[in-house]
Design an enzyme around this catalytic site. Structure first.
Site, PDB file in Angstrom:
ATOM      1  N   CYS A   1       0.826  -1.201   0.000  1.00 28.90           N
ATOM      2  CA  CYS A   1       0.000   0.000   0.000  1.00 28.90           C
ATOM      3  C   CYS A   1       0.869   1.264   0.000  1.00 28.90           C
ATOM      4  CB  CYS A   1      -0.983  -0.033   1.162  1.00 28.90           C
ATOM      5  SG  CYS A   1      -2.380   1.065   0.883  1.00 28.90           S
TER       6      CYS A   1
ATOM      7  N   HIS B   1      -3.498  -4.894   0.488  1.00 32.95           N
ATOM      8  CA  HIS B   1      -2.960  -5.411   1.751  1.00 32.95           C
ATOM      9  C   HIS B   1      -3.073  -6.939   1.750  1.00 32.95           C
ATOM     10  CE1 HIS B   1      -2.373  -1.684   4.021  1.00 32.95           C
ATOM     11  NE2 HIS B   1      -3.447  -1.238   3.422  1.00 32.95           N
TER      12      HIS B   1
ATOM     13  N   GLU C   1      -1.493  -9.023   3.286  1.00 32.99           N
ATOM     14  CA  GLU C   1      -1.284  -9.620   4.615  1.00 32.99           C
ATOM     15  C   GLU C   1      -2.589 -10.047   5.278  1.00 32.99           C
ATOM     16  OE1 GLU C   1      -0.736  -6.457   3.780  1.00 32.99           O
ATOM     17  OE2 GLU C   1      -1.203  -5.041   5.390  1.00 32.99           O
TER      18      GLU C   1
HETATM   19  N1  GLN Z   1      -1.833   6.758   2.976  1.00 34.90           N
HETATM   20  C1  GLN Z   1      -1.979   6.027   1.759  1.00 34.90           C
HETATM   21  C2  GLN Z   1      -3.342   6.223   1.140  1.00 34.90           C
HETATM   22  O1  GLN Z   1      -4.237   6.660   1.784  1.00 34.90           O
HETATM   23  C3  GLN Z   1      -1.709   4.562   1.985  1.00 34.90           C
HETATM   24  C4  GLN Z   1      -2.699   3.891   2.869  1.00 34.90           C
HETATM   25  C5  GLN Z   1      -2.234   2.567   3.399  1.00 34.90           C
HETATM   26  O2  GLN Z   1      -1.056   2.277   3.391  1.00 34.90           O
HETATM   27  N2  GLN Z   1      -3.164   1.759   3.892  1.00 34.90           N
HETATM   28  O3  GLN Z   1      -3.510   5.927  -0.022  1.00 34.90           O
END
Ligand code: GLN
Length: 560
Positions: A404, A533, A535
């Site tokens: 992400c 994500h 994970e």
């Molecule tokens: N801050 C970034 C976004 O909002 C990544 C978010 C995250 O890593 N879950 O896109």
């Protein structure tokens, strides 16, 4: 009028008459005493996992007594990881533990908070649904709790319900009343998890806090059937006798739960004490089968894992006061463990502060690791340290996995240092960057302008299509995948062509091709990042393919 019908179950204000429902549903309630952080979630997950392995349809529900609607708006230092469900819930990390032990996807309704309950009651009151009656905590709020528990339990043989917080807290009283009321209507078992401290100076394990916790629970009308006693080293016979005697609970229902080197051993420890067989007996259920074989095999792999693989997780939430944060990246840590154990490797995982990297440089802090993960994150703090870590991995052929924010920053690093776009950034950190290679998703901009922060990110499972013959494609072994998301920013489509021209490969996109979901560098040992994500979908018995590949590469093993 406070009676209402819910899926054929009549709920009413006087529903404490002790009538047994006969629709087959049964409950196991797990409550806590003495202190928080005892691993009630792992106890709950282990009980649920064993009931499932013994042949029943099981679900697990977490009650969180905080007033927030969900965990999405909470700072991770406050509450640990925000877990994301398939249906886009931003919820308590315990649901992640349940999913890992049960190998199921749980819906967001399985996480009930005080905020959700009160919001529903107040909305009903505003709609005149209470017909002019005064609306009270008992029965009205309690009934809403029951309604939610029943809704999440429908269709299952057994629902294991964990009440968060500690007995005696002001916040969880109404939830305790709700489970007490349900236990009069459904066959139920209550398990209390407590703690027995070891006092070094007297050389003795103390049972008094457990005695008090059980007494406190009884004040609410709940009599626990089992007490699971957490301790550092385990209970001895005199202590078990003492707890049994002073709590008026049969000796065989005091369950020993010492610290373990791996949480995945707990179901087996419970098995040795016939804990869940005894729960089934109380629920008048038979053990229909025993499907614990694969789990036992997995734990044997943990036993055999000797060769270390050293993984750094570079984030800003590493320490809280003097303590190391163990919960913020919990699903990432578990996903590394699943991959490592299945390869019979011993994972040595360390959280490295991106703020420290800014001060001391990436090399000095990362040189002793075999692989580096930059996980999800938000905001400015520590960003340059994360970018420094990514650069170090890219330039030194060190396996890297970006998740992400980790993918977004990999794009920033590549844009700056390979494409020569000076000052390139994500607009999340630098709104005035000359090269906004990562930018806010247009709909998200409107939501933020209206200060609509709760549950509004791009959330939950989204499909992606993978580019043929890329590393990511080969790792997954299929073309279409679905992963969970939680973000507001995305790789800016305007820069994709330029990034690709310089050698970055976007190995997966949203089905319409607009959103970049995966990237990789072909001439690198392992340089993979995803906007998702992954994970959240890794399970002990089914490690996630990206983590599996990453750990393999980190250990110097051939990928295919
Ligand atoms: N801050 C970034 C976004 O909002 C990544 C978010 C995250 O890593 N879950 O896109």
């Amino acid at each position: 009028m406070s009676a209402f019908n819910f899926n054929g179950v009549t709920m009413n204000s006087d529903s404490q008459r002790g009538e047994r429902s006969n629709n087959g549903l049964r409950f196991v309630f797990v409550v806590g005493g003495v202190l928080s952080g005892l691993g009630k979630g792992v106890v709950t997950a282990s009980i649920a996992g064993l009931i499932q392995a013994y042949g029943y349809e099981v679900t697990a529900i977490k009650i969180d007594p905080y007033v927030n609607i969900d965990a999405g708006t909470m700072r991770p230092t406050e509450h640990g990881e925000v877990f994301v469900t398939e249906d886009g819930g931003e919820i308590d990390q315990d649901l992640g533990t349940y999913e890992r032990f049960l190998d199921v996807n749980l819906p967001k309704k399985n996480n009930i908070t005080t905020g959700q309950v009160y919001l529903a009651v107040i909305q009903r009151e505003r709609a005149l649904e209470y017909g002019g009656k005064d609306v009270q905590i008992i029965p009205d709020v309690m009934n809403e709790v029951k309604r939610r528990i029943l809704e999440a339990s429908q269709g299952y043989d057994v629902a294991v319900v964990e009440v968060g917080g500690t007995t005696g807290d002001i916040e969880n009283l109404v939830f305790l009343h709700a489970i007490r009321s349900l236990s009069l209507e459904y066959p139920s078992v209550t398990v209390m998890v407590t703690y027995a401290p070891f006092l070094k100076n007297v050389g003795e394990l103390k049972t008094k806090p457990t005695q008090h916790a059980v007494a406190k629970l009884r004040e609410t009308g709940i009599f626990p059937d089992f007490v699971v006693v957490r301790s550092e080293l385990g209970l001895d016979e005199p202590r078990i006798e003492k707890i049994a005697r002073s709590c008026f609970i049969p000796r065989e229902n005091i369950i020993d739960d010492p610290d373990l080197d791996s949480i995945y051993r707990l179901p087996l420890l419970f098995e040795r004490q016939n804990f869940v067989s005894k729960i089934l007996q109380k629920l008048e259920l038979e053990k229909k089968k025993d499907d614990m074989g694969p789990w036992r095999d997995f734990v044997e792999k943990i036993d055999r894992a000797k060769k270390p693989v050293r993984i750094a997780i570079v984030g800003k939430y590493v320490a809280y006061g003097n303590a190391e944060h163990k919960d913020v990246y919990i699903s990432v840590i578990e996903a590394v463990k699943h991959a490592a154990y299945n390869l019979e490797l011993k994972p040595e995982i360390k959280q490295v502060s991106s703020l420290d990297i800014e001060k001391k440089g990436a090399e000095s802090l990362l040189k002793d690791f075999d692989g580096v993960i930059v996980p999800g994150g938000f905001g400015e703090s520590g960003v340059e340290g994360k970018i420094g870590a990514i650069r170090y991995c890219r330039e030194n052929n060190i396996p890297f996995l970006g998740l992400c924010f980790g993918m977004q920053l990999a794009v920033v690093e590549f844009a700056r240092n390979v494409c020569g776009l000076e000052g390139a950034h994500t607009t999340e950190v630098d709104p005035n960057t000359p090269h906004p290679v990562v930018d806010i998703i247009p709909e998200q901009k409107e939501l933020i302008a209206k200060r609509m922060y709760g549950a509004t990110m791009r959330l939950g499972a989204w499909p992606a299509v993978l580019k043929k013959d890329t590393l990511v494609h080969k790792l997954y072994g299929r073309k279409e995948v679905s992963e969970r998301h939680r973000h507001r920013y995305e790789v800016n489509p305007k820069y994709v062509g330029l990034l690709e021209k310089h050698g970055l490969v976007f190995s997966g996109t949203s089905p319409d091709g607009v959103l970049m979901e995966f990237l990789e560098l072909p001439d690198h040992k392992f340089f993979v990042a995803t906007q998702a994500h992954p994970e959240f979908k890794s399970r002990p018995l089914r490690p996630h393919p990206l983590f599996f590949g990453f750990v393999k590469a980190s250990a110097g093993m051939r990928l295919f």
